[in-house]
Design an enzyme around this catalytic site. Structure first.
Site, PDB file in Angstrom:
ATOM      1  N   SER A 143       4.205  -7.668  -5.653  1.00  0.00           N
ATOM      2  CA  SER A 143       4.885  -8.945  -5.444  1.00  0.00           C
ATOM      3  C   SER A 143       6.275  -8.734  -4.867  1.00  0.00           C
ATOM      4  CB  SER A 143       4.966  -9.721  -6.756  1.00  0.00           C
ATOM      5  OG  SER A 143       5.742 -10.890  -6.603  1.00  0.00           O
ATOM      6  N   SER A 175       4.395  -5.838   0.332  1.00  0.00           N
ATOM      7  CA  SER A 175       3.897  -6.975  -0.440  1.00  0.00           C
ATOM      8  C   SER A 175       2.383  -7.089  -0.336  1.00  0.00           C
ATOM      9  CB  SER A 175       4.518  -8.273   0.067  1.00  0.00           C
ATOM     10  OG  SER A 175       5.793  -8.469  -0.465  1.00  0.00           O
ATOM     11  N   ASP A 227       2.020 -15.342  -7.871  1.00  0.00           N
ATOM     12  CA  ASP A 227       2.161 -14.695  -6.564  1.00  0.00           C
ATOM     13  C   ASP A 227       0.865 -13.973  -6.235  1.00  0.00           C
ATOM     14  OD1 ASP A 227       3.103 -13.852  -4.171  1.00  0.00           O
ATOM     15  OD2 ASP A 227       4.585 -12.442  -4.956  1.00  0.00           O
ATOM     16  N   GLY A 279       7.190  -5.201   3.684  1.00  0.00           N
ATOM     17  CA  GLY A 279       5.881  -4.925   4.246  1.00  0.00           C
ATOM     18  C   GLY A 279       4.894  -4.409   3.217  1.00  0.00           C
ATOM     19  N   HIS A 331       2.938 -15.025  -1.558  1.00  0.00           N
ATOM     20  CA  HIS A 331       4.056 -15.362  -0.675  1.00  0.00           C
ATOM     21  C   HIS A 331       3.816 -14.898   0.760  1.00  0.00           C
ATOM     22  CE1 HIS A 331       5.387 -11.199  -1.852  1.00  0.00           C
ATOM     23  NE2 HIS A 331       5.775 -11.176  -0.598  1.00  0.00           N
TER      24      HIS A 331
END
Length: 392
Positions: free
Chosen positions: A361, A346, A264, A344, A236
């Site tokens: 994720s 991720s 993801d 942030g 993402h």
């Protein structure tokens, strides 16, 4: 390129090796991506860096000796789990690490023969008899994956300890008509238990903030793990072809593959003076953690996460093969943890001992009040893109 405060000469040497191996080593086939070395070999290596042990002491309230003992026991359980699954055969009902006994518990259905149970116990595992096989529970998850889940349903996965499929509903949404209809269909699919969670799952991307590891457009995310030729991260965070800039604004590379929702995960090629390094960064607050493989830790094991916003945090691995229902769509085959995360983080690294586990994720909550976070397993990402994990 990013300046990394490495504290050991051996890691500095690995940096130099990484600068030429990344350029000269092509991606391996998918069959080469299921960890590096045998589980037994990994279990004999040093349990973890001082940084990870310190984080476990902080987050679990352990002494230094207890943290080392815990990691050693988890490494034994990690090595034992695939063998136990194979030995139990159709009677296999799941497995998990029990922190109190420091053993792997293997569930079997009543039709498991006595020789199988004796063999599992002699291997060092505890054995529990359960009603449903792992095959039946996995089939129930697969049926739920085909349903249209409303936003009030956060996620669902197998809970091996409870021997059921847990469906998590957002607090206050259980009376919603769409949620009630979904739960009715879920119960028809197989053994299901409904639970309540405080909030819906969200991804952990964030708007641009200076001094963090990488940016794509106006989104900030975190590097996951180095692979030969680049790094893996969350899907993402960017689409195929999207340009990636480093913490200093310099060009790193582009998204070569990306999938979200459904999955993801993504990978970015590395060049223009950047190189790959087989470490998880401590971001200047703890020493860096060497990555030696990607053997999958069992449910119940301790696990730590490194991200560009909240840095090091540890917790427990709660569930595998969980479907998470984000507002953008469902993501399948995720692993749930009790580790907190924030915007942030991720794409950042999940690691157990010195074994890579996956990339961050999303989740719910934060690192002030707590929460839960999901990651996409690393071996699935490596296999999907034919990548090889960069290991020490």
């Amino acid at each position: 390129m990013r300046r990394i405060g490495l504290t050991h000469a051996c890691v500095a040497a690995l940096l130099m090796i990484g600068s030429w191996t990344a350029a000269g080593t092509p991606p391996a086939a998918a069959s080469d991506t299921q960890g590096s070395g045998s589980p037994a070999a990994s279990a004999r290596s040093a349990p973890a860096s001082a940084a990870l042990l310190q984080a476990m002491q902080r987050d679990f309230g352990l002494s230094p000796a207890e943290a080392e003992d815990r990691l050693a026991a988890e490494q034994r359980a990690t090595a034992l789990e695939p063998e136990a699954r194979k030995a139990a055969g159709p009677a296999y009902g799941g497995a998990w690490f029990d922190a109190e006994s420091e053993k792997l518990t293997v569930a079997v259905t009543p039709d498991a023969d006595a020789a199988t149970v004796r063999g599992l116990r002699s291997s060092g595992a505890a054995v529990r008899t359960v009603e449903h096989s792992a095959r039946r529970l996995d089939a129930t998850v697969a049926r739920l994956d085909r349903l249209d889940a409303p936003s009030g349903v956060s996620s669902w996965s197998v809970d091996p300890v409870a021997n059921t499929v847990a469906v998590n509903v957002v607090e206050g949404e259980r009376s919603d008509n769409d949620v009630r209809r979904f739960l009715s269909e879920a119960r028809e699919a197989g053994p299901v238990t409904v639970r309540t969670v405080r909030a819906a799952a969200e991804t952990f991307a964030a708007g641009t903030v200076g001094g963090d590891p990488y940016y794509t457009g106006n989104v900030r995310c975190s590097i996951g793990f180095s692979v030969h030729g680049g790094f893996v991260t969350a899907g993402h965070c960017g689409g195929v072809g999207g340009q990636v800039r480093g913490w200093d604004g310099s060009y790193i590379g582009n998204f070569q593959g990306s999938s979200f929702p459904g999955n993801d995960y993504a990978w970015v090629n590395v060049g223009s003076g950047w190189w790959t390094v087989p470490v998880v960064l401590g971001w200047g607050t703890v020493s860096d953690q060497l990555v030696r493989g990607s053997n999958e830790a069992p449910v119940g094991a301790s696990i730590c996460r490194s991200g560009s916003t909240t840095r090091w945090h540890c917790g427990r691995l709660l569930a595998k093969n969980e479907t998470v229902n984000y507002s953008q769509g469902a993501v399948h085959q995720m692993t749930k943890t009790s580790v907190c995360a924030e915007g942030g983080d991720s794409g950042g690294s999940f690691i157990s001992g010195d074994q890579a586990q996956g990339v961050t994720s999303g989740g719910w909550g934060n690192c002030s009040s707590g929460g839960e976070t999901w990651f996409q397993p690393i071996n699935e990402i490596l296999g999907r893109y034919g990548l090889t994990l960069h290991t020490a």
